[in-house]
Design an enzyme around this catalytic site. Structure first.
Site, PDB file in Angstrom:
ATOM      1  N   TYR A 144       0.891  -1.182  -0.017  1.00  0.00           N
ATOM      2  CA  TYR A 144       0.130   0.074  -0.174  1.00  0.00           C
ATOM      3  C   TYR A 144       0.819   1.331   0.020  1.00  0.00           C
ATOM      4  CZ  TYR A 144      -3.737   3.027   1.629  1.00  0.00           C
ATOM      5  OH  TYR A 144      -4.709   4.384   1.782  1.00  0.00           O
ATOM      6  N   GLY A 147       2.990   1.615  -3.133  1.00  0.00           N
ATOM      7  CA  GLY A 147       2.149   1.876  -4.241  1.00  0.00           C
ATOM      8  C   GLY A 147       1.816   3.078  -4.298  1.00  0.00           C
ATOM      9  N   VAL A 186      -9.729   1.056  12.859  1.00  0.00           N
ATOM     10  CA  VAL A 186     -10.085   1.164  14.028  1.00  0.00           C
ATOM     11  C   VAL A 186     -11.359   1.936  14.532  1.00  0.00           C
ATOM     12  CG1 VAL A 186      -8.708   3.528  14.498  1.00  0.00           C
ATOM     13  CG2 VAL A 186      -8.869   1.671  16.547  1.00  0.00           C
ATOM     14  N   VAL A 187     -11.729   2.822  13.828  1.00  0.00           N
ATOM     15  CA  VAL A 187     -13.068   3.599  14.401  1.00  0.00           C
ATOM     16  C   VAL A 187     -14.124   2.447  14.209  1.00  0.00           C
ATOM     17  CG1 VAL A 187     -14.593   5.398  14.063  1.00  0.00           C
ATOM     18  CG2 VAL A 187     -11.916   5.870  13.954  1.00  0.00           C
ATOM     19  N   SER A 188     -14.436   1.960  12.987  1.00  0.00           N
ATOM     20  CA  SER A 188     -15.425   1.103  12.766  1.00  0.00           C
ATOM     21  C   SER A 188     -15.334  -0.223  13.602  1.00  0.00           C
ATOM     22  CB  SER A 188     -15.556   0.463  11.379  1.00  0.00           C
ATOM     23  OG  SER A 188     -14.266   0.139  10.813  1.00  0.00           O
ATOM     24  N   GLY A 206      -1.911   0.610  23.332  1.00  0.00           N
ATOM     25  CA  GLY A 206      -2.905   1.561  23.056  1.00  0.00           C
ATOM     26  C   GLY A 206      -2.371   2.880  23.096  1.00  0.00           C
ATOM     27  N   ARG A 210      -3.289   8.451  16.323  1.00  0.00           N
ATOM     28  CA  ARG A 210      -3.709   8.771  15.038  1.00  0.00           C
ATOM     29  C   ARG A 210      -4.537  10.191  15.161  1.00  0.00           C
ATOM     30  NH1 ARG A 210      -0.821   5.179  14.511  1.00  0.00           N
ATOM     31  NH2 ARG A 210      -1.153   3.183  12.889  1.00  0.00           N
ATOM     32  N   ASP A 272       3.123  -1.081  12.410  1.00  0.00           N
ATOM     33  CA  ASP A 272       2.053  -0.143  12.844  1.00  0.00           C
ATOM     34  C   ASP A 272       2.758   1.022  13.193  1.00  0.00           C
ATOM     35  OD1 ASP A 272      -1.103  -0.824  13.698  1.00  0.00           O
ATOM     36  OD2 ASP A 272      -0.161   0.926  14.810  1.00  0.00           O
ATOM     37  N   GLN A 275       2.854   6.947  15.603  1.00  0.00           N
ATOM     38  CA  GLN A 275       2.066   8.376  15.641  1.00  0.00           C
ATOM     39  C   GLN A 275       1.978   9.067  14.386  1.00  0.00           C
ATOM     40  OE1 GLN A 275       4.940  10.652  18.133  1.00  0.00           O
ATOM     41  NE2 GLN A 275       6.550  10.393  16.555  1.00  0.00           N
TER      42      GLN A 275
HETATM   43  P1  NAD Z   1     -12.665   2.185   0.238  1.00  0.00           P
HETATM   44  O1  NAD Z   1     -11.933   0.658   0.448  1.00  0.00           O
HETATM   45  O2  NAD Z   1     -13.859   2.216   1.058  1.00  0.00           O
HETATM   46  O3  NAD Z   1     -12.884   2.566  -1.024  1.00  0.00           O
HETATM   47  C1  NAD Z   1     -11.931   2.009  -2.262  1.00  0.00           C
HETATM   48  C2  NAD Z   1     -12.829   2.049  -3.260  1.00  0.00           C
HETATM   49  O4  NAD Z   1     -11.892   1.603  -4.478  1.00  0.00           O
HETATM   50  C3  NAD Z   1     -13.701   0.729  -3.146  1.00  0.00           C
HETATM   51  O5  NAD Z   1     -14.935   1.069  -3.676  1.00  0.00           O
HETATM   52  C4  NAD Z   1     -13.010  -0.511  -3.961  1.00  0.00           C
HETATM   53  O6  NAD Z   1     -13.988  -1.352  -4.334  1.00  0.00           O
HETATM   54  C5  NAD Z   1     -12.645   0.298  -5.083  1.00  0.00           C
HETATM   55  N1  NAD Z   1     -11.361  -0.223  -5.711  1.00  0.00           N
HETATM   56  C6  NAD Z   1     -10.180  -1.054  -5.187  1.00  0.00           C
HETATM   57  N2  NAD Z   1      -9.492  -1.556  -5.968  1.00  0.00           N
HETATM   58  C7  NAD Z   1     -10.154  -1.140  -7.371  1.00  0.00           C
HETATM   59  C8  NAD Z   1      -9.608  -1.330  -8.679  1.00  0.00           C
HETATM   60  N3  NAD Z   1      -8.329  -2.103  -8.961  1.00  0.00           N
HETATM   61  N4  NAD Z   1     -10.339  -0.932  -9.706  1.00  0.00           N
HETATM   62  C9  NAD Z   1     -11.422  -0.243  -9.585  1.00  0.00           C
HETATM   63  N5  NAD Z   1     -11.981  -0.026  -8.068  1.00  0.00           N
HETATM   64  C10 NAD Z   1     -11.140  -0.434  -7.042  1.00  0.00           C
HETATM   65  O7  NAD Z   1     -11.534   2.946   1.088  1.00  0.00           O
HETATM   66  P2  NAD Z   1     -11.923   4.478   1.088  1.00  0.00           P
HETATM   67  O8  NAD Z   1     -11.354   4.842   2.780  1.00  0.00           O
HETATM   68  O9  NAD Z   1     -13.038   5.182   0.699  1.00  0.00           O
HETATM   69  O10 NAD Z   1     -10.381   5.195   0.343  1.00  0.00           O
HETATM   70  C11 NAD Z   1     -10.806   5.945  -0.810  1.00  0.00           C
HETATM   71  C12 NAD Z   1      -9.054   6.328  -1.372  1.00  0.00           C
HETATM   72  O11 NAD Z   1      -8.485   7.165  -0.321  1.00  0.00           O
HETATM   73  C13 NAD Z   1      -8.075   5.368  -1.414  1.00  0.00           C
HETATM   74  O12 NAD Z   1      -7.375   5.520  -2.503  1.00  0.00           O
HETATM   75  C14 NAD Z   1      -7.350   5.154  -0.248  1.00  0.00           C
HETATM   76  O13 NAD Z   1      -6.009   4.794  -0.209  1.00  0.00           O
HETATM   77  C15 NAD Z   1      -7.493   6.727   0.216  1.00  0.00           C
HETATM   78  N6  NAD Z   1      -7.201   6.943   1.572  1.00  0.00           N
HETATM   79  C16 NAD Z   1      -8.345   6.732   2.343  1.00  0.00           C
HETATM   80  C17 NAD Z   1      -7.816   7.060   3.758  1.00  0.00           C
HETATM   81  C18 NAD Z   1      -9.039   6.900   5.044  1.00  0.00           C
HETATM   82  O14 NAD Z   1      -8.888   6.969   6.177  1.00  0.00           O
HETATM   83  N7  NAD Z   1     -10.260   6.539   4.399  1.00  0.00           N
HETATM   84  C19 NAD Z   1      -6.764   7.454   4.377  1.00  0.00           C
HETATM   85  C20 NAD Z   1      -5.631   7.614   3.510  1.00  0.00           C
HETATM   86  C21 NAD Z   1      -6.206   7.463   2.022  1.00  0.00           C
HETATM   87  N1  UDP Z   2      -6.105  -0.637  16.064  1.00  0.00           N
HETATM   88  C1  UDP Z   2      -6.459  -1.044  17.360  1.00  0.00           C
HETATM   89  N2  UDP Z   2      -7.578  -1.914  17.288  1.00  0.00           N
HETATM   90  C2  UDP Z   2      -8.139  -2.371  16.120  1.00  0.00           C
HETATM   91  C3  UDP Z   2      -8.047  -1.792  14.976  1.00  0.00           C
HETATM   92  C4  UDP Z   2      -6.738  -0.860  14.868  1.00  0.00           C
HETATM   93  O1  UDP Z   2      -5.911  -0.728  18.226  1.00  0.00           O
HETATM   94  O2  UDP Z   2      -9.235  -3.100  16.375  1.00  0.00           O
HETATM   95  C5  UDP Z   2      -4.968   0.149  15.979  1.00  0.00           C
HETATM   96  C6  UDP Z   2      -3.920  -0.058  14.966  1.00  0.00           C
HETATM   97  O3  UDP Z   2      -3.089  -0.993  15.586  1.00  0.00           O
HETATM   98  C7  UDP Z   2      -3.318   1.293  14.621  1.00  0.00           C
HETATM   99  C8  UDP Z   2      -4.504   2.285  14.742  1.00  0.00           C
HETATM  100  O4  UDP Z   2      -5.622   1.654  15.648  1.00  0.00           O
HETATM  101  O5  UDP Z   2      -2.344   1.657  15.413  1.00  0.00           O
HETATM  102  C9  UDP Z   2      -5.317   2.743  13.322  1.00  0.00           C
HETATM  103  O6  UDP Z   2      -5.537   1.504  12.571  1.00  0.00           O
HETATM  104  P1  UDP Z   2      -6.269   1.467  11.280  1.00  0.00           P
HETATM  105  O7  UDP Z   2      -6.181   0.122  10.795  1.00  0.00           O
HETATM  106  O8  UDP Z   2      -7.442   2.124  11.352  1.00  0.00           O
HETATM  107  O9  UDP Z   2      -5.439   2.677  10.480  1.00  0.00           O
HETATM  108  P2  UDP Z   2      -3.904   2.928  10.062  1.00  0.00           P
HETATM  109  O10 UDP Z   2      -3.088   1.980  10.876  1.00  0.00           O
HETATM  110  O11 UDP Z   2      -3.728   2.431   8.553  1.00  0.00           O
HETATM  111  O12 UDP Z   2      -3.700   4.242  10.428  1.00  0.00           O
END
Ligand code: NAD
Ligand code: UDP
Length: 314
Positions: A144, A147, A186-188, A206, A210, A272, A275
């Protein structure tokens, strides 16, 4: 009226972006392979004559005619992007090449949804855009992080080589309605666990932090970036600079849901980040943007959404 392509438009962020663009009177072409996106997220838009959904994988070339492109396609939660890491890299890199090629042919502006993950496990706190990052090249998050880093490189090379109008946005953790309840973020996780009376899974001690941005704020920032002055490319951080530990998040969720769930400590996943907090001075200056929604207010709205979703699921 513009005709706007949103890749990843059936996802969490993409579906909110489609809502905003349609409200503004545009036509929206939503392209998504539904890997992590859901029809439910765009169900309310299917009867709108200005909205079109096309099931397509961005790693394949796409031939459409549009005036603007938002490239969001990519799974965003660690569970989902690590499920098929090769496909994750392909989606970011080949997907970016395909969408940049489309933008080049059409001579249209393109925005990339990049991520705070380009900073890896940062040694500098908080993170300004000038920080080059500390990313593991070989770890489980690299598909990720690397990429997305490569996609940013491609955006800037197309900009220099082809004079393409680009906008690169580094998104920090965002939450809100339409998050997938089971995508492991984490939030969901915490809200679903609290609502179901299950243990709240704290990874590590913990104390990692974030900064959580509510989805409406994030989408406003994304839109402002797309409309920003020619010549402003970013990368620009968009996120909420108020930082919380995961323990603080868990306490907030327990308080707001009134749940009696217990905390359960589990091993910290590899690489992970400890901060994360954005410096948002550039967004304030260039976009006149800053987040408005406080964590408790955003959590309240998200909890209501999950209550409804879990009831519907039975
Ligand atoms: P999400 O997984 O809900 O949405 C991503 C969408 O892309 C999905 O609908 C999925 O089906 C689609 N997708 C994945 N691979 C695909 C492919 N090869 N071709 C066509 N569609 C494809 O995630 P999100 O939270 O809505 O994230 C949206 C964008 O924002 C992503 O690029 C993600 O990296 C970026 N982003 C999100 C967060 C966040 O906290 N939500 C943080 C940083 C970056
Ligand atoms: N995390 C946690 N419990 C969970 C899911 C995630 O403590 O059930 C922690 C995880 O280790 C990370 C933070 O919450 O430190 C945020 O995780 P998330 O997967 O939401 O996003 P990211 O690590 O990509 O910021």
């Amino acid at each position: 009226m513009k005709r706007i392509l949103v890749t990843g438009g059936a996802g969490f962020l993409g579906s909110h972006l489609c809502d905003l663009l349609l409200e503004e009177g545009n036509e929206v072409l939503c392209v998504d392979n539904l890997f992590t996106g859901r029809r439910k997220n765009i169900h309310h838009l299917l009867d709108n004559k200005n909205f079109e959904f096309f099931r397509h994988d961005v790693t394949m070339p796409l031939f459409v005619e549009v005036d603007e492109i938002y490239n969001l396609a990519c799974p965003a939660s660690p569970i989902h992007y690590q499920f098929d890491p090769v496909q994750t890299t392909k989606t970011s890199v080949i997907g970016a090449i395909n969408m940049l090629g489309l933008a080049k042919r059409l001579k249209v502006r393109i925005l990339q949804a990049s991520t705070s993950e380009v900073y890896g496990d940062p040694e500098i706190h908080p993170q300004p855009e000038s920080y080059k990052g500390s990313v593991s090249v070989t770890g489980p998050r690299a598909c990720y992080d690397e990429g997305k880093r490569c996609a940013e490189t491609l955006f800037f090379d197309y900009h220099r080589q082809n004079k393409l109008s680009i906008k690169v946005m580094r998104i920090f953790n965002t939450y809100g309605p339409r998050m997938n309840p089971f995508d492991g973020r984490v939030v969901s996780n915490f809200i679903v666990q609290a609502l179901q009376g299950k243990d709240i899974t704290i990874f590590g001690d913990g104390k990692q932090t974030r900064s959580f941005c509510y989805v409406d704020d994030l989408i406003q920032g994304m839109h402002k970036l797309m409309l920003s002055r020619e010549g402003f490319t970013g990368p620009v951080n968009i996120g909420n600079p108020v930082e919380f530990t995961m323990m603080e998040l868990a306490k907030n969720v327990l308080e707001l849901t009134g749940s009696k769930s217990k905390l359960k400590f589990m091993p910290l996943p590899q690489d992970d980040p400890m901060q994360r907090k954005p410096v948002i001075d550039l967004a304030k200056k260039e976009l006149e943007w800053e987040p408005k929604v406080q964590l408790k207010e955003g959590l309240d709205k998200t909890i209501s959404y999950f209550e409804k979703t879990l009831t519907e699921m039975g």
